[in-house]
Design an enzyme around this catalytic site. Sequence first.
Site, PDB file in Angstrom:
ATOM      1  N   SER A  42       3.339  -2.339  10.237  1.00  0.00           N
ATOM      2  CA  SER A  42       4.790  -2.460  10.447  1.00  0.00           C
ATOM      3  C   SER A  42       5.358  -3.832  10.088  1.00  0.00           C
ATOM      4  O   SER A  42       6.275  -4.329  10.737  1.00  0.00           O
ATOM      5  CB  SER A  42       5.163  -2.087  11.890  1.00  0.00           C
ATOM      6  OG  SER A  42       4.853  -0.731  12.142  1.00  0.00           O
ATOM      7  N   GLU A  57      -6.552   5.177   7.825  1.00  0.00           N
ATOM      8  CA  GLU A  57      -6.240   6.582   7.502  1.00  0.00           C
ATOM      9  C   GLU A  57      -7.435   7.255   6.833  1.00  0.00           C
ATOM     10  O   GLU A  57      -7.673   8.442   7.032  1.00  0.00           O
ATOM     11  CB  GLU A  57      -4.973   6.647   6.631  1.00  0.00           C
ATOM     12  CG  GLU A  57      -3.735   6.344   7.451  1.00  0.00           C
ATOM     13  CD  GLU A  57      -2.590   5.729   6.684  1.00  0.00           C
ATOM     14  OE1 GLU A  57      -2.595   5.755   5.434  1.00  0.00           O
ATOM     15  OE2 GLU A  57      -1.661   5.193   7.342  1.00  0.00           O
ATOM     16  N   GLY A  88       2.666   2.065  10.673  1.00  0.00           N
ATOM     17  CA  GLY A  88       3.685   3.105  10.484  1.00  0.00           C
ATOM     18  C   GLY A  88       4.456   3.453  11.741  1.00  0.00           C
ATOM     19  O   GLY A  88       5.154   4.469  11.792  1.00  0.00           O
ATOM     20  N   LYS A 134       0.151   4.252  -0.346  1.00  0.00           N
ATOM     21  CA  LYS A 134      -0.462   5.478   0.197  1.00  0.00           C
ATOM     22  C   LYS A 134      -0.165   6.647  -0.762  1.00  0.00           C
ATOM     23  O   LYS A 134      -0.240   6.461  -1.966  1.00  0.00           O
ATOM     24  CB  LYS A 134       0.048   5.714   1.618  1.00  0.00           C
ATOM     25  CG  LYS A 134      -0.097   4.460   2.485  1.00  0.00           C
ATOM     26  CD  LYS A 134       0.201   4.672   3.930  1.00  0.00           C
ATOM     27  CE  LYS A 134      -0.006   3.353   4.680  1.00  0.00           C
ATOM     28  NZ  LYS A 134       0.176   3.461   6.108  1.00  0.00           N
ATOM     29  N   GLU A 170      -5.621  -4.676  10.638  1.00  0.00           N
ATOM     30  CA  GLU A 170      -4.578  -3.671  10.812  1.00  0.00           C
ATOM     31  C   GLU A 170      -4.795  -2.899  12.112  1.00  0.00           C
ATOM     32  O   GLU A 170      -5.511  -1.881  12.128  1.00  0.00           O
ATOM     33  CB  GLU A 170      -4.596  -2.685   9.642  1.00  0.00           C
ATOM     34  CG  GLU A 170      -4.278  -3.309   8.306  1.00  0.00           C
ATOM     35  CD  GLU A 170      -3.619  -2.309   7.364  1.00  0.00           C
ATOM     36  OE1 GLU A 170      -2.542  -2.623   6.860  1.00  0.00           O
ATOM     37  OE2 GLU A 170      -4.164  -1.221   7.160  1.00  0.00           O
ATOM     38  N   HIS A 221      -9.463   1.789   4.907  1.00  0.00           N
ATOM     39  CA  HIS A 221      -8.184   1.901   5.618  1.00  0.00           C
ATOM     40  C   HIS A 221      -8.337   2.887   6.783  1.00  0.00           C
ATOM     41  O   HIS A 221      -9.073   3.869   6.671  1.00  0.00           O
ATOM     42  CB  HIS A 221      -7.099   2.378   4.648  1.00  0.00           C
ATOM     43  CG  HIS A 221      -5.726   2.287   5.239  1.00  0.00           C
ATOM     44  ND1 HIS A 221      -5.243   3.230   6.103  1.00  0.00           N
ATOM     45  CD2 HIS A 221      -4.757   1.344   5.103  1.00  0.00           C
ATOM     46  CE1 HIS A 221      -4.016   2.870   6.475  1.00  0.00           C
ATOM     47  NE2 HIS A 221      -3.702   1.735   5.876  1.00  0.00           N
ATOM     48  N   ASN A 262       0.881  -1.179   0.000  1.00  0.00           N
ATOM     49  CA  ASN A 262       0.000   0.000   0.000  1.00  0.00           C
ATOM     50  C   ASN A 262       0.908   1.215   0.000  1.00  0.00           C
ATOM     51  O   ASN A 262       1.484   1.564   1.023  1.00  0.00           O
ATOM     52  CB  ASN A 262      -0.885  -0.025   1.259  1.00  0.00           C
ATOM     53  CG  ASN A 262      -1.674   1.270   1.438  1.00  0.00           C
ATOM     54  OD1 ASN A 262      -1.773   2.076   0.511  1.00  0.00           O
ATOM     55  ND2 ASN A 262      -2.241   1.469   2.613  1.00  0.00           N
TER      56      ASN A 262
HETATM   57  P1  PGA Z   1       2.847   0.115   7.535  1.00  0.00           P
HETATM   58  O1  PGA Z   1       1.408   0.432   6.933  1.00  0.00           O
HETATM   59  O2  PGA Z   1       3.320  -1.188   6.942  1.00  0.00           O
HETATM   60  O3  PGA Z   1       3.712   1.279   7.121  1.00  0.00           O
HETATM   61  O4  PGA Z   1       2.705   0.024   9.013  1.00  0.00           O
HETATM   62  C1  PGA Z   1       0.464  -0.602   6.751  1.00  0.00           C
HETATM   63  C2  PGA Z   1      -0.813  -0.041   6.185  1.00  0.00           C
HETATM   64  O5  PGA Z   1      -1.204   1.083   6.530  1.00  0.00           O
HETATM   65  O6  PGA Z   1      -1.490  -0.701   5.374  1.00  0.00           O
END
Ligand code: PGA
Length: 243
Positions: A204, A98, A171, A11, A165, A96, A9
């Site tokens: 992560s 976010e 992140g 983003k 998630e 997601h 992803n």
């Molecule tokens: P990350 O993000 O691997 O940077 O933690 C995962 C995601 O938001 O799908």
Amino acid sequence: MRKIIIAGNWKMHKTQSESLEFLQAFLPHLEDTPETREIVLCVPFTSLHFMSKNLHGSRVKLGAQNIHWAEQGAFTGEVSGAMLTEIGINYVIVGHSERRQYFGETDETVNSRLLATQKHGLTPILCVGESKAQRDAGETENIIINQLQKALVNVDQNNLVIAYEPIWAIGTGDTCEATEANRVIAIIRSQLSNKNVTIQYGGSVNPKNVDEIMAQSDIDGALVGGASLEASSFSRLVNYNLI
Ligand code: PGA
């Protein structure tokens, strides 16, 4: 048989030229990747068409990061299912954290977007997960079950991927323990009528923890943010347990 899916992803990262640079470095690493592993890149809208033209018959599948539920209309900044199917993509990330946190996505809009994704023959990757405060309050199971119940109304479970998630792990470098992720994912599976839905872990995931995560009995893949941006680390992830 549950399909294994390793998805990046991106983003809001990478211009078209940066996307191409990634592809050129990444594709050669797929030579020994078992065919049983589906490799997906969910890239910004601006790179989707460009990427699909530059995949040159490779096995990499593409995904969008959002879709609107209407066929067309006055929805500034949104993208329709027809716009996505025309450029040859397969997946759409829906819900997601976010999007939920910064763009007002609710369980109801998530449901509408899931239905639109399926209506257009695309496969949604539905994201669910709890915040740190919810986990600390012992609410993880309730939150997840509630998100699933509302999101999955009238959704076809034969064309669905779910990503667990935990928000606190996204992140942050603070990965959820593999066994704990497995436990929550088993709970998610217990809520589904189709037990063969692919359920990924996200938050992560990196080259150091991927082998342990993928060794868990209920985890069928990973949704990867940061570690999908570099060809060297994403290739290590898709080739987990091999190198
Ligand atoms: P990350 O993000 O691997 O940077 O933690 C995962 C995601 O938001 O799908």
